[in-house]
Scaffold this motif. Structure first.
Motif, PDB file in Angstrom:
ATOM      1  N   LEU A  43     -63.841  44.618  12.064  1.00  0.00           N
ATOM      2  CA  LEU A  43     -65.047  45.409  12.266  1.00  0.00           C
ATOM      3  C   LEU A  43     -66.303  44.606  11.977  1.00  0.00           C
ATOM      4  O   LEU A  43     -66.281  43.677  11.163  1.00  0.00           O
ATOM      5  CB  LEU A  43     -65.019  46.641  11.346  1.00  0.00           C
ATOM      6  CG  LEU A  43     -63.836  47.576  11.567  1.00  0.00           C
ATOM      7  CD1 LEU A  43     -62.733  47.262  10.577  1.00  0.00           C
ATOM      8  CD2 LEU A  43     -64.257  49.002  11.414  1.00  0.00           C
ATOM      9  N   ASP A  44     -67.408  45.024  12.593  1.00  0.00           N
ATOM     10  CA  ASP A  44     -68.695  44.374  12.330  1.00  0.00           C
ATOM     11  C   ASP A  44     -69.340  44.978  11.081  1.00  0.00           C
ATOM     12  O   ASP A  44     -68.742  45.830  10.424  1.00  0.00           O
ATOM     13  CB  ASP A  44     -69.615  44.459  13.554  1.00  0.00           C
ATOM     14  CG  ASP A  44     -70.033  45.872  13.915  1.00  0.00           C
ATOM     15  OD1 ASP A  44     -69.880  46.813  13.104  1.00  0.00           O
ATOM     16  OD2 ASP A  44     -70.535  46.052  15.054  1.00  0.00           O
ATOM     17  N   GLY A  45     -70.543  44.557  10.770  1.00  0.00           N
ATOM     18  CA  GLY A  45     -71.242  45.040   9.580  1.00  0.00           C
ATOM     19  C   GLY A  45     -71.581  46.518   9.613  1.00  0.00           C
ATOM     20  O   GLY A  45     -71.824  47.131   8.581  1.00  0.00           O
ATOM     21  N   ASN A  46     -71.580  47.118  10.808  1.00  0.00           N
ATOM     22  CA  ASN A  46     -71.836  48.553  10.951  1.00  0.00           C
ATOM     23  C   ASN A  46     -70.538  49.349  11.030  1.00  0.00           C
ATOM     24  O   ASN A  46     -70.555  50.530  11.365  1.00  0.00           O
ATOM     25  CB  ASN A  46     -72.679  48.822  12.208  1.00  0.00           C
ATOM     26  CG  ASN A  46     -74.057  48.228  12.083  1.00  0.00           C
ATOM     27  OD1 ASN A  46     -74.674  48.284  11.030  1.00  0.00           O
ATOM     28  ND2 ASN A  46     -74.535  47.633  13.156  1.00  0.00           N
ATOM     29  N   ALA A  68     -66.315  39.072  12.551  1.00  0.00           N
ATOM     30  CA  ALA A  68     -66.095  40.328  11.823  1.00  0.00           C
ATOM     31  C   ALA A  68     -66.507  40.232  10.364  1.00  0.00           C
ATOM     32  O   ALA A  68     -66.385  39.186   9.731  1.00  0.00           O
ATOM     33  CB  ALA A  68     -64.625  40.733  11.924  1.00  0.00           C
ATOM     34  N   ARG A  69     -66.972  41.334   9.822  1.00  0.00           N
ATOM     35  CA  ARG A  69     -67.344  41.432   8.407  1.00  0.00           C
ATOM     36  C   ARG A  69     -66.267  42.152   7.602  1.00  0.00           C
ATOM     37  O   ARG A  69     -66.245  42.078   6.394  1.00  0.00           O
ATOM     38  CB  ARG A  69     -68.675  42.187   8.256  1.00  0.00           C
ATOM     39  CG  ARG A  69     -69.837  41.530   8.987  1.00  0.00           C
ATOM     40  CD  ARG A  69     -70.112  40.097   8.581  1.00  0.00           C
ATOM     41  NE  ARG A  69     -70.505  40.044   7.177  1.00  0.00           N
ATOM     42  CZ  ARG A  69     -70.289  39.025   6.372  1.00  0.00           C
ATOM     43  NH1 ARG A  69     -69.712  37.937   6.835  1.00  0.00           N
ATOM     44  NH2 ARG A  69     -70.667  39.062   5.124  1.00  0.00           N
ATOM     45  N   PHE A  98     -60.408  44.494   3.576  1.00  0.00           N
ATOM     46  CA  PHE A  98     -61.138  43.404   2.918  1.00  0.00           C
ATOM     47  C   PHE A  98     -62.499  43.257   3.569  1.00  0.00           C
ATOM     48  O   PHE A  98     -62.629  43.384   4.787  1.00  0.00           O
ATOM     49  CB  PHE A  98     -60.452  42.054   3.133  1.00  0.00           C
ATOM     50  CG  PHE A  98     -59.281  41.739   2.261  1.00  0.00           C
ATOM     51  CD1 PHE A  98     -59.078  42.324   1.035  1.00  0.00           C
ATOM     52  CD2 PHE A  98     -58.369  40.790   2.693  1.00  0.00           C
ATOM     53  CE1 PHE A  98     -58.002  41.992   0.253  1.00  0.00           C
ATOM     54  CE2 PHE A  98     -57.281  40.446   1.916  1.00  0.00           C
ATOM     55  CZ  PHE A  98     -57.092  41.054   0.696  1.00  0.00           C
ATOM     56  N   GLY A  99     -63.470  42.890   2.769  1.00  0.00           N
ATOM     57  CA  GLY A  99     -64.727  42.402   3.289  1.00  0.00           C
ATOM     58  C   GLY A  99     -64.558  40.908   3.524  1.00  0.00           C
ATOM     59  O   GLY A  99     -64.015  40.203   2.672  1.00  0.00           O
ATOM     60  N   LEU A 100     -64.952  40.431   4.685  1.00  0.00           N
ATOM     61  CA  LEU A 100     -64.761  39.020   5.034  1.00  0.00           C
ATOM     62  C   LEU A 100     -66.043  38.231   4.826  1.00  0.00           C
ATOM     63  O   LEU A 100     -67.113  38.670   5.222  1.00  0.00           O
ATOM     64  CB  LEU A 100     -64.325  38.885   6.494  1.00  0.00           C
ATOM     65  CG  LEU A 100     -62.988  39.522   6.847  1.00  0.00           C
ATOM     66  CD1 LEU A 100     -62.799  39.546   8.353  1.00  0.00           C
ATOM     67  CD2 LEU A 100     -61.856  38.772   6.172  1.00  0.00           C
ATOM     68  N   GLY A 101     -65.919  37.058   4.234  1.00  0.00           N
ATOM     69  CA  GLY A 101     -67.049  36.159   4.061  1.00  0.00           C
ATOM     70  C   GLY A 101     -66.989  34.991   5.025  1.00  0.00           C
ATOM     71  O   GLY A 101     -67.934  34.254   5.188  1.00  0.00           O
ATOM     72  N   ALA A 102     -65.841  34.821   5.679  1.00  0.00           N
ATOM     73  CA  ALA A 102     -65.644  33.735   6.651  1.00  0.00           C
ATOM     74  C   ALA A 102     -64.741  34.251   7.755  1.00  0.00           C
ATOM     75  O   ALA A 102     -64.000  35.216   7.577  1.00  0.00           O
ATOM     76  CB  ALA A 102     -65.002  32.527   5.975  1.00  0.00           C
TER      77      ALA A 102
END
Length: 113
Positions: A43-46, A68-69, A98-102
């Protein structure tokens, strides 16, 4: 801040940066509600779904997936392995987000955990 606590905070930040994960691993409400079984959704940031995967085995991700974020595993019993450009591989358990940083460069969906 006590010295030991400062060191632990810096160490955690370094580990998260190396893995590509962010400190936030809570489930965004939209991710849990919109990613259908048996998919793994990026998913994206929204919290809009960018891409969805359901095939088992190692797969190279698309350029869209790498932006994806968030990633969420809507599968009930299957684990997902996420490989980052650094070579680090992380495991996403059933129902976990998970929130992705990379960006994730490869994904492996396996039967069972």
């Amino acid at each position: 801040m006590p010295r030991n606590l400062t060191f632990a905070s810096v160490a955690l930040a370094g580990v998260l940066a190396a893995t590509g994960l962010t400190a936030v691993t809570t489930t965004p409400a939209a991710a849990a509600q919109t990613c259908p079984w048996p998919y793994v959704c990026f998913l994206d940031g929204n919290e809009n779904i960018l891409t969805m995967y359901k095939d088992t085995g190692w797969q190279t991700t698309s350029a869209k997936t790498r932006t994806a974020r968030w990633v969420t595993n809507a599968r009930h019993e299957d684990c997902v392995y996420l490989k980052y450009a650094s070579g680090f591989v992380d495991k996403l358990r059933p129902g976990q987000t998970f929130g992705l940083g990379a960006g994730v460069v490869e994904i492996n969906i396996t039967y069972g955990c």
